[in-house]
Design an enzyme around this catalytic site. Structure first.
Site, PDB file in Angstrom:
ATOM      1  N   TRP A   1       0.817  -1.220   0.000  1.00 42.05           N
ATOM      2  CA  TRP A   1       0.000   0.000   0.000  1.00 42.05           C
ATOM      3  C   TRP A   1       0.854   1.275   0.000  1.00 42.05           C
ATOM      4  CZ3 TRP A   1       1.910   2.250   4.287  1.00 42.05           C
ATOM      5  CH2 TRP A   1       2.428   1.397   5.280  1.00 42.05           C
ATOM      6  N   ASN A   2       2.134   1.196   0.314  1.00 36.97           N
ATOM      7  CA  ASN A   2       2.880   2.437   0.579  1.00 36.97           C
ATOM      8  C   ASN A   2       3.158   3.260  -0.678  1.00 36.97           C
ATOM      9  OD1 ASN A   2       4.678   0.464  -0.262  1.00 36.97           O
ATOM     10  ND2 ASN A   2       6.341   1.182   1.027  1.00 36.97           N
TER      11      ASN A   2
ATOM     12  N   LYS B   1      -3.171  -8.366  -7.517  1.00 32.24           N
ATOM     13  CA  LYS B   1      -3.909  -8.243  -6.249  1.00 32.24           C
ATOM     14  C   LYS B   1      -3.302  -7.058  -5.495  1.00 32.24           C
ATOM     15  CE  LYS B   1      -4.272  -9.096  -2.072  1.00 32.24           C
ATOM     16  NZ  LYS B   1      -4.483  -8.044  -1.064  1.00 32.24           N
ATOM     17  N   PRO B   2      -3.984  -5.887  -5.515  1.00 35.27           N
ATOM     18  CA  PRO B   2      -3.451  -4.748  -4.766  1.00 35.27           C
ATOM     19  C   PRO B   2      -3.629  -4.942  -3.262  1.00 35.27           C
ATOM     20  CG  PRO B   2      -5.586  -4.176  -5.704  1.00 35.27           C
ATOM     21  CD  PRO B   2      -5.277  -5.583  -6.159  1.00 35.27           C
TER      22      PRO B   2
ATOM     23  N   GLY C   1       6.107  -6.570  -0.569  1.00 34.40           N
ATOM     24  CA  GLY C   1       5.472  -6.429   0.732  1.00 34.40           C
ATOM     25  C   GLY C   1       6.464  -6.809   1.819  1.00 34.40           C
ATOM     26  N   SER C   2       5.937  -7.244   2.949  1.00 37.43           N
ATOM     27  CA  SER C   2       6.801  -7.532   4.090  1.00 37.43           C
ATOM     28  C   SER C   2       7.576  -8.841   3.884  1.00 37.43           C
ATOM     29  CB  SER C   2       5.955  -7.636   5.363  1.00 37.43           C
ATOM     30  OG  SER C   2       5.081  -8.732   5.246  1.00 37.43           O
TER      31      SER C   2
ATOM     32  N   GLU D   1      10.190  -8.502  -3.471  1.00 38.67           N
ATOM     33  CA  GLU D   1      10.665  -7.163  -3.104  1.00 38.67           C
ATOM     34  C   GLU D   1      10.145  -6.898  -1.698  1.00 38.67           C
ATOM     35  OE1 GLU D   1      12.656  -5.484  -4.915  1.00 38.67           O
ATOM     36  OE2 GLU D   1      12.442  -6.315  -6.924  1.00 38.67           O
TER      37      GLU D   1
ATOM     38  N   CYS E   1      10.120   1.541   1.597  1.00 36.71           N
ATOM     39  CA  CYS E   1      11.008   0.381   1.776  1.00 36.71           C
ATOM     40  C   CYS E   1      12.473   0.806   1.686  1.00 36.71           C
ATOM     41  CB  CYS E   1      10.697  -0.688   0.741  1.00 36.71           C
ATOM     42  SG  CYS E   1      10.737  -0.060  -0.940  1.00 36.71           S
TER      43      CYS E   1
ATOM     44  N   GLU F   1      12.788  -3.440  10.785  1.00 37.16           N
ATOM     45  CA  GLU F   1      12.228  -2.353   9.981  1.00 37.16           C
ATOM     46  C   GLU F   1      11.166  -1.630  10.802  1.00 37.16           C
ATOM     47  OE1 GLU F   1       9.528  -3.322   6.632  1.00 37.16           O
ATOM     48  OE2 GLU F   1      10.750  -1.992   5.403  1.00 37.16           O
TER      49      GLU F   1
HETATM   50  P1  NAD Z   1       2.248  -7.195   3.554  1.00 30.33           P
HETATM   51  O1  NAD Z   1       3.240  -8.281   3.463  1.00 30.33           O
HETATM   52  O2  NAD Z   1       1.412  -7.110   4.776  1.00 30.33           O
HETATM   53  O3  NAD Z   1       1.206  -7.282   2.341  1.00 30.33           O
HETATM   54  C1  NAD Z   1       1.613  -7.238   1.000  1.00 30.33           C
HETATM   55  C2  NAD Z   1       0.562  -7.883   0.133  1.00 30.33           C
HETATM   56  O4  NAD Z   1       0.527  -9.278   0.413  1.00 30.33           O
HETATM   57  C3  NAD Z   1      -0.856  -7.365   0.351  1.00 30.33           C
HETATM   58  O5  NAD Z   1      -1.494  -7.229  -0.895  1.00 30.33           O
HETATM   59  C4  NAD Z   1      -1.492  -8.471   1.179  1.00 30.33           C
HETATM   60  O6  NAD Z   1      -2.892  -8.551   1.040  1.00 30.33           O
HETATM   61  C5  NAD Z   1      -0.816  -9.692   0.598  1.00 30.33           C
HETATM   62  N1  NAD Z   1      -0.824 -10.885   1.453  1.00 30.33           N
HETATM   63  C6  NAD Z   1      -1.026 -10.981   2.797  1.00 30.33           C
HETATM   64  N2  NAD Z   1      -0.901 -12.263   3.191  1.00 30.33           N
HETATM   65  C7  NAD Z   1      -0.612 -12.996   2.095  1.00 30.33           C
HETATM   66  C8  NAD Z   1      -0.338 -14.385   1.869  1.00 30.33           C
HETATM   67  N3  NAD Z   1      -0.334 -15.286   2.856  1.00 30.33           N
HETATM   68  N4  NAD Z   1      -0.045 -14.777   0.613  1.00 30.33           N
HETATM   69  C9  NAD Z   1      -0.001 -13.884  -0.409  1.00 30.33           C
HETATM   70  N5  NAD Z   1      -0.255 -12.574  -0.241  1.00 30.33           N
HETATM   71  C10 NAD Z   1      -0.560 -12.125   0.987  1.00 30.33           C
HETATM   72  O7  NAD Z   1       3.044  -5.852   3.294  1.00 30.33           O
HETATM   73  P2  NAD Z   1       2.496  -4.347   3.344  1.00 30.33           P
HETATM   74  O8  NAD Z   1       2.271  -3.958   4.754  1.00 30.33           O
HETATM   75  O9  NAD Z   1       1.375  -4.191   2.373  1.00 30.33           O
HETATM   76  O10 NAD Z   1       3.736  -3.539   2.740  1.00 30.33           O
HETATM   77  C11 NAD Z   1       4.750  -2.993   3.533  1.00 30.33           C
HETATM   78  C12 NAD Z   1       6.022  -3.785   3.345  1.00 30.33           C
HETATM   79  O11 NAD Z   1       6.366  -3.804   1.962  1.00 30.33           O
HETATM   80  C13 NAD Z   1       7.212  -3.171   4.046  1.00 30.33           C
HETATM   81  O12 NAD Z   1       7.973  -4.195   4.652  1.00 30.33           O
HETATM   82  C14 NAD Z   1       7.999  -2.540   2.906  1.00 30.33           C
HETATM   83  O13 NAD Z   1       9.377  -2.394   3.174  1.00 30.33           O
HETATM   84  C15 NAD Z   1       7.741  -3.485   1.799  1.00 30.33           C
HETATM   85  N6  NAD Z   1       7.956  -2.858   0.494  1.00 30.33           N
HETATM   86  C16 NAD Z   1       9.024  -3.280  -0.255  1.00 30.33           C
HETATM   87  C17 NAD Z   1       9.265  -2.686  -1.479  1.00 30.33           C
HETATM   88  C18 NAD Z   1      10.435  -3.131  -2.324  1.00 30.33           C
HETATM   89  O14 NAD Z   1      10.430  -2.827  -3.513  1.00 30.33           O
HETATM   90  N7  NAD Z   1      11.420  -3.822  -1.797  1.00 30.33           N
HETATM   91  C19 NAD Z   1       8.421  -1.681  -1.957  1.00 30.33           C
HETATM   92  C20 NAD Z   1       7.350  -1.293  -1.163  1.00 30.33           C
HETATM   93  C21 NAD Z   1       7.116  -1.899   0.058  1.00 30.33           C
END
Ligand code: NAD
Length: 487
Positions: A140-141, A164-165, A215-216, A237, A271, A363
């Site tokens: 989402w960021n 999937k956003p 994501g995380s 990522e 990130c 983080e």
């Molecule tokens: P998150 O991991 O909570 O969620 C990311 C996505 O994964 C969401 O769409 C979520 O619905 C989905 N998701 C949740 N559980 C899942 C599962 N079991 N299987 C598949 N998908 C699932 O992360 P967030 O809070 O949305 O994003 C923040 C994180 O993203 C931070 O750690 C940040 O550093 C990282 N980030 C990294 C980059 C990069 O390019 N390296 C860029 C932006 C954000």
């Protein structure tokens, strides 16, 4: 209530808590159907070739550019970030879309290879073929910039995409899908499915050929485990704990100004944001004075320097890192244990933070920064690398920037600048260690969404053959003599 039983979920304005939309919580069946449709349209999308796909992607680029203010407002509304930050994010994403569209043919066209002396009768080439259907899961960021690094490069390479956003920015995701549909020559090239985490999990388990996850690190490991079970490749990522290294010969005022922005902008929810500073002791007082003075002028709020925490639960993480640092003896230059004032967090800069504090090891993803003094750049490099993350870094030095940068275990480094690597479309973006693997952006970002196919064919027949049971003694003798001669 179990999330799998929900058919809809709300999207909120994080600054006010107000519900701004309701979206479908896509089920396993919905996801599987979308992936099946993506497979059905895959061959036609591939058949358009580089030129045909470029036309479509450039047209999409034009639609996004024309309606920039519309998507800017939507990003600001769903994330809480200031309009100017949202506009910057989208402008960068458009640059990547344009680059991928216009450079796919150059970097993905077949290349011929020298077959070598012994195989001189053969013709050899390497092709890059699209995987088929790529599942993209986004955070989402930066809800446009981040997934666009996978979406645009996948599509340009000839894959169809199911995206999937994040559940925090479903409106932005739907907007991207709807604008693509306006320029699409036929349906199901780029589909958007909204939903909670379970929908992402369903996409991971669906019949996709590759997964691009942002994501995380915690979720990335689940995605990677599911993908490993099906032997499908992933690009991951994930999070970071990016350091800023300031040498004694750096432009201190500029380093302080840019480090402050890198740490606080987007409420620290970047990130590749700065989380730790290691500054040479000879210039530490000056750096701390400069950044402290500038930080006093930075304020969170609606359309102020930065917005609220987009994800309310992150406030607990930020509070725990501040409390832990305080308990371990860190001093506060700006902010304190009362910095978290939901939904906002005041700028918080901590000094002399023990290296085993959560604010150094995990983080934080908030507008916080640690500043620790070092005796040498060797010490700065060692501490910068002493983390499980390895995403980006920023180095400030007039003479030693290149040398310091070359020793950092990170996927990306900016010297005397910040996040330059995210804006330059020709360089790959990604990390090492817990920050993930694989790359988006640049030629490598295009390569990421293709697999290699080596094609070797006979140009002319030799008087003797090796790959047959009819191989003669003369052929054996000939091969042995040639090998002895060559080696
Ligand atoms: P998150 O991991 O909570 O969620 C990311 C996505 O994964 C969401 O769409 C979520 O619905 C989905 N998701 C949740 N559980 C899942 C599962 N079991 N299987 C598949 N998908 C699932 O992360 P967030 O809070 O949305 O994003 C923040 C994180 O993203 C931070 O750690 C940040 O550093 C990282 N980030 C990294 C980059 C990069 O390019 N390296 C860029 C932006 C954000």
């Amino acid at each position: 209530m179990s999330t799998t039983t929900l058919t809809e979920f709300p999207s909120h304005n994080p600054a006010t808590g107000e519900v701004i939309g309701t979206y479908r919580n896509a089920s396993v069946e919905d996801v599987n159907a979308a992936v099946a449709r993506a497979h059905a349209s895959s061959r036609a999308w591939q058949a358009l070739g580089f030129a045909g796909r470029k036309k479509v992607l450039v047209a999409w680029d034009a639609v996004i550019s024309k309606r920039l203010s519309e998507i800017t407002e939507l990003v600001a509304l769903e994330t809480g970030k200031p309009l100017s930050d949202a506009s910057l994010e989208i402008s960068l994403a458009i640059g990547h879309l344009d680059w991928a569209a216009k450079n796919a043919a150059r970097y993905l066209s077949p290349v011929t290879r020298n077959p070598g002396l012994i195989m001189a009768n053969m013709k050899a080439r390497v092709e890059r073929a699209p995987y088929g259907v790529v599942g993209v899961i986004g955070p989402w960021n930066y809800p446009v910039f981040t997934p666009m690094g996978s979406i645009a490069y996948s599509l340009a390479a000839g894959n169809t995409v199911v995206f999937k956003p994040s559940e925090y920015t479903p409106g932005v995701g739907e907007w991207l899908g709807a604008t693509f549909a306006e320029v699409a020559p036929f349906p199901d090239i780029f589909q958007v499915i909204t939903g909670l985490g379970a929908t992402g999990q369903a996409l991971t388990n669906a019949a996709v050929d590759k997964i691009a996850f942002t994501g995380s690190t915690r979720t990335a490991k689940k995605v990677a485990a599911a993908a490993a079970d099906r032997m499908i490749p992933t690009v991951l990522e994930c999070g970071g704990k990016d350091p800023v290294i300031v040498d004694s010969d750096a432009n201190i005022k500029k380093a302080a100004e840019y480090a402050l922005w890198l740490a606080m902008s987007n409420a620290g929810q970047t990130c590749i944001g700065a989380e730790r500073v290691y500054v040479h002791h000879a210039v530490a007082d000056e750096f701390i004075r400069e950044i402290g003075d500038m930080a006093k002028e930075i304020h969170p709020g609606i359309n102020k320097n930065y917005g609220p925490a987009t994800m309310p639960s992150q406030l607990n993480v930020i509070q725990s890192h501040i409390d832990d640092a305080a308990a371990k003896g860190a001093k506060f230059l700006i902010g304190g244990t009362d910095s978290v004032q939901p939904p906002f967090v005041q700028p918080t800069i901590m000094l002399d933070v023990p290296e085993d504090s959560l604010a150094i090891t995990e983080e934080t993803f908030g507008p916080t920064l640690t500043i620790n003094r070092v005796q040498s750049m060797d010490e700065a490099v060692a501490l910068a690398n002493a983390t499980r993350y390895g995403l980006g870094a920023s180095v400030w030095s007039k003479r030693n920037g290149e040398k310091i940068a070359s020793q950092l275990v990170t996927g990306m480094v900016s010297i005397n600048s910040v996040i330059g690597f995210a804006g330059v479309a020709t360089v790959p973006f990604g990390g090492v260690k817990d920050s993930g693997y694989g790359r988006i952006h640049g030629p490598e970002g295009l390569h990421e969404f293709t697999y290699l196919r080596s094609v070797v064919s006979e140009r002319f027949a030799l008087p003797f053959a090796f790959t047959t049971f009819k191989r003669t003694k003369f052929a054996d003798k000939f091969l042995t003599s040639v090998i002895k001669f060559l080696h």
